[in-house]
Write an enzyme that holds these catalytic residues in place. Structure first.
Site, PDB file in Angstrom:
ATOM      1  CB  SER A   1      17.019  27.917  16.076  1.00 49.78           C
ATOM      2  OG  SER A   1      16.037  28.475  17.145  1.00 49.78           O
TER       3      SER A   1
ATOM      4  CG  HIS B   1      18.012  31.404  13.493  1.00 43.09           C
ATOM      5  ND1 HIS B   1      17.905  32.021  12.284  1.00 43.09           N
ATOM      6  CD2 HIS B   1      16.875  31.335  14.142  1.00 43.09           C
ATOM      7  CE1 HIS B   1      16.447  32.367  12.292  1.00 43.09           C
ATOM      8  NE2 HIS B   1      16.142  31.943  13.238  1.00 43.09           N
TER       9      HIS B   1
ATOM     10  CG  ASP C   1      14.483  32.200  16.563  1.00 44.70           C
ATOM     11  OD1 ASP C   1      14.390  32.556  15.525  1.00 44.70           O
ATOM     12  OD2 ASP C   1      14.813  30.906  16.759  1.00 44.70           O
TER      13      ASP C   1
ATOM     14  CG  MET D   1      10.468  35.580  19.807  1.00 44.36           C
ATOM     15  SD  MET D   1       9.645  33.907  20.288  1.00 44.36           S
ATOM     16  CE  MET D   1      10.241  32.897  19.253  1.00 44.36           C
TER      17      MET D   1
ATOM     18  CG  HIS E   1      14.186  35.139  12.902  1.00 44.33           C
ATOM     19  ND1 HIS E   1      13.140  34.028  12.932  1.00 44.33           N
ATOM     20  CD2 HIS E   1      13.144  36.122  12.199  1.00 44.33           C
ATOM     21  CE1 HIS E   1      12.225  34.190  12.310  1.00 44.33           C
ATOM     22  NE2 HIS E   1      11.947  35.334  11.879  1.00 44.33           N
TER      23      HIS E   1
ATOM     24  CG  MET F   1      10.144  36.371  14.869  1.00 45.91           C
ATOM     25  SD  MET F   1      10.279  34.616  15.533  1.00 45.91           S
ATOM     26  CE  MET F   1      11.695  34.702  16.284  1.00 45.91           C
TER      27      MET F   1
ATOM     28  CG  MET G   1       8.535  32.780   9.363  1.00 45.23           C
ATOM     29  SD  MET G   1       9.747  32.352  10.664  1.00 45.23           S
ATOM     30  CE  MET G   1       8.956  30.786  11.492  1.00 45.23           C
TER      31      MET G   1
ATOM     32  CG  ASP H   1      13.069  29.847  11.485  1.00 44.78           C
ATOM     33  OD1 ASP H   1      13.150  28.972  12.268  1.00 44.78           O
ATOM     34  OD2 ASP H   1      13.248  31.133  11.957  1.00 44.78           O
TER      35      ASP H   1
HETATM   36  C1  DX5 Z   1      10.044  30.211  15.563  1.00 47.59           C
HETATM   37  C2  DX5 Z   1      11.597  30.536  15.350  1.00 47.59           C
HETATM   38  C3  DX5 Z   1      12.340  29.415  15.044  1.00 47.59           C
HETATM   39  C4  DX5 Z   1      12.324  28.234  15.760  1.00 47.59           C
HETATM   40  C5  DX5 Z   1      12.854  26.847  15.024  1.00 47.59           C
HETATM   41  O1  DX5 Z   1       9.533  31.408  15.891  1.00 47.59           O
HETATM   42  O2  DX5 Z   1      11.575  31.485  14.395  1.00 47.59           O
HETATM   43  O3  DX5 Z   1      13.769  29.729  14.527  1.00 47.59           O
HETATM   44  O4  DX5 Z   1      13.105  28.426  16.966  1.00 47.59           O
HETATM   45  O5  DX5 Z   1      12.764  25.897  15.822  1.00 47.59           O
HETATM   46  P1  DX5 Z   1      12.213  24.429  15.512  1.00 47.59           P
HETATM   47  O6  DX5 Z   1      13.270  23.903  14.529  1.00 47.59           O
HETATM   48  O7  DX5 Z   1      11.972  23.655  16.568  1.00 47.59           O
HETATM   49  O8  DX5 Z   1      10.986  24.616  14.698  1.00 47.59           O
HETATM   50 ZN    ZN Z   2      13.580  31.812  13.869  1.00 49.50          ZN
END
Ligand code: DX5
Ligand code: ZN
Length: 231
Positions: free
Chosen positions: A11, A36, A38, A40, A72, A74, A143, A182
């Site tokens: 990620s 990956h 993320d 947001m 991903h 979110m 998650m 994740d």
């Molecule tokens: C959290 C994300 C994850 C996160 C994982 O909302 O979806 O992908 O970045 O990071 P670590 O491995 O540091 O928990």
């Molecule tokens: Zn993620």
């Protein structure tokens, strides 16, 4: 017996953004084949991160390595952004069950864009929310922290949730579906997750931990998780 190796999906949320290209290249050179990203929006989760511009910037690296570029999402109303992420180069798109009132439509829109459709569940969302959609997806993302931030503590109950989901997939003849976990994934829990049926481990902090090179961190995770045996 057959065995599926667990895939490590770094990620980039935890990467050094000043050196993002180099960090992703290091991961790809270490044999990683899934990146990956993320995304947001400050609504679905209480944080802002990145969008299609970052995906587009990483696209040449991923394509050269033959790697999947996974977003991903979110975000609220992900349907509004599927085209943009597809055009930017995303080849897997995971949406949140909690954010999609028309999940079937959204999953099929992703498939029409020739990307792998995935659905993600918050820790407090029961597996029952997947019952009708399982036959339509390639990936279920479980998650193991409440989404929004990297570096959080792994919620231990996730291991049992993964085991129950794998059993359900096997029971329904859907064992090809990937289970991706994740949040807070590291050398101390990947083996138990793999044994429970996880096939993709998302790892941010543990891959981009600056105390060791990215390739070494990937090797540690790979060695820790071994392979999943299926009947
Ligand atoms: C959290 C994300 C994850 C996160 C994982 O909302 O979806 O992908 O970045 O990071 P670590 O491995 O540091 O928990
Ligand atoms: Zn993620």
């Amino acid at each position: 017996m057959s065995a599926r190796p667990v895939e490590i999906a770094p990620s980039i949320l935890s990467a050094d953004f000043l050196r993002l290209g180099a960090q992703v290249s290091d991961a790809l050179e270490a044999g990683v084949r899934r990146i990956h990203v993320d995304v947001m929006d400050g609504h679905f989760v209480p944080n802002l991160s990145m969008g299609p511009l970052v995906v587009a910037a990483l696209r040449p690296l991923a394509e050269r390595a033959g790697a999947v570029l996974e977003v991903h999402l979110m975000i609220a109303e992900p349907d509004r952004f599927l085209d943009a992420f597809s055009q930017a180069g995303a080849t897997a798109m995971t949406v949140r069950v909690e954010a999609c009132p028309h999940l079937h439509r959204t999953v099929h829109a992703i498939r029409r864009l020739a990307a792998q459709p995935g659905v993600a569940l918050n820790p407090a969302t029961p597996l029952a929310a997947l019952e009708e959609i399982l036959p339509d997806v390639d990936v279920v993302l479980v998650m193991s922290v409440d989404p929004g931030f990297g570096g959080q503590t792994f919620i231990a109950g996730t291991i049992d949730k993964v085991a129950r989901l794998r059993a359900e997939l096997v029971r329904r003849g859907l064992d090809h579906v990937e289970i991706e976990v994740d949040g807070g994934v590291g050398a101390e829990n990947v083996r138990a997750l793999a044994d429970a049926g996880m096939t993709i481990a998302v790892a941010g902090t543990s891959v981009f931990d600056p105390r060791a090179p990215v390739a070494a961190n990937v090797r540690v995770l790979r060695a820790a998780c071994g392979v999943r045996a299926t009947a």
